[in-house]
Design a protein around this motif. Sequence first.
Motif, mmCIF file in Angstrom:
data_model
loop_
_atom_site.group_PDB
_atom_site.id
_atom_site.type_symbol
_atom_site.label_atom_id
_atom_site.label_comp_id
_atom_site.label_asym_id
_atom_site.label_seq_id
_atom_site.Cartn_x
_atom_site.Cartn_y
_atom_site.Cartn_z
ATOM 1 N N ASN A 51 -0.397 -2.523 2.350
ATOM 2 C CA ASN A 51 -1.004 -3.383 1.167
ATOM 3 C C ASN A 51 0.462 -4.551 1.044
ATOM 4 O O ASN A 51 0.167 -4.356 -0.070
ATOM 5 N N GLN A 90 7.382 1.517 -1.408
ATOM 6 C CA GLN A 90 7.201 -0.330 -1.917
ATOM 7 C C GLN A 90 7.236 -0.929 -1.149
ATOM 8 O O GLN A 90 6.952 -2.171 -1.065
ATOM 9 N N ASN A 97 6.234 -8.602 -0.092
ATOM 10 C CA ASN A 97 5.820 -8.251 -1.195
ATOM 11 C C ASN A 97 6.837 -8.999 -2.330
ATOM 12 O O ASN A 97 7.826 -8.343 -2.888
ATOM 13 N N GLU A 105 2.115 -4.063 -6.967
ATOM 14 C CA GLU A 105 0.436 -3.014 -6.536
ATOM 15 C C GLU A 105 -0.232 -4.089 -8.135
ATOM 16 O O GLU A 105 -1.878 -3.618 -7.899
#
Length: 299
Positions: free
Chosen positions: A93, A131, A76, A209
């Motif tokens: 994700n 996250q 990420n 995101e």
Amino acid sequence: MKATEKNKPLSLGFKELRDRQELITNAEYRCIQQGIGMIISFIQMQSSLFRMGQPYRTSESRIIRIIKGRGHLSINLVEHEVAEHMIIITPPNSLIEFISLSPDYDFQIIVPENDFLPVIQNGSMTDLYGQYGILLSLTDEEWNYTDTFFSFIWNTMRLSPFRKEVVQNLVTALLYEIKYIRDQKQVTRPSYPSRQEEVFRRFIGLVNEHGKRERNISFYADKLCLTPHYLSTVIREASGQTIMQWINQAVILEAKALLKHSDLLVFQISDELNFPNPSFFSKFFKRMTGVTPAEYQKG
């Protein structure tokens, strides 16, 4: 080769582990059951499930136990140095890129589908699967204990008939043990993030995101309840890069993932990433990478 064949995913996703057996030489080192997959030794499986320097999205979470070697990877947008005796959990994700790996690099991995573990669905593990995920360096005692968990889960998954509830509870127990280890390390060596670090982490989560659609600094400032000027200052001081550099990096990684791991054409990717037209997208991509989207896709 047809574009739809060339661009099939090269990720470590559950579907790839289950369906793309041609990418695996020694299938006995991986086990796929209802809603969960596991690899007990990635190096011995001899797989071509991923390629260096190519980012990919993972729809499911990952529980990774590094058993040998060293590596440099991006999770990420944030780069990490990882080595043996580490446990990594990546949230669903995630955008992951292997930048470099030592030749002896080996790891074990558990890939539960998103609806496999009740503790994930009911939010009990939100802090562990947040996250950012977690990266933990373990002591010898902690390492040996997690080895017992991984071995027990591996052996149980291979029993017939499949004991779904047993495996669910074993993986849940492993997650609670990892959570306990992390919490204990925070107690013995407290390292609370500074205000700048916390803002940066939240900003990176938002970029991961929303980055492929939102490139306006005000959008992220509003989400964080900060002024654009203050957010810009904090991000530069915390990371040495500007907000736009982080956003552009996110867009490029997303573009690379779509170019390599989807059947979308360049003009469709341009639209997916919210560019005004394919020409603008191509110029941006070449300015950032040195090659056009078409050249990258064919490479």
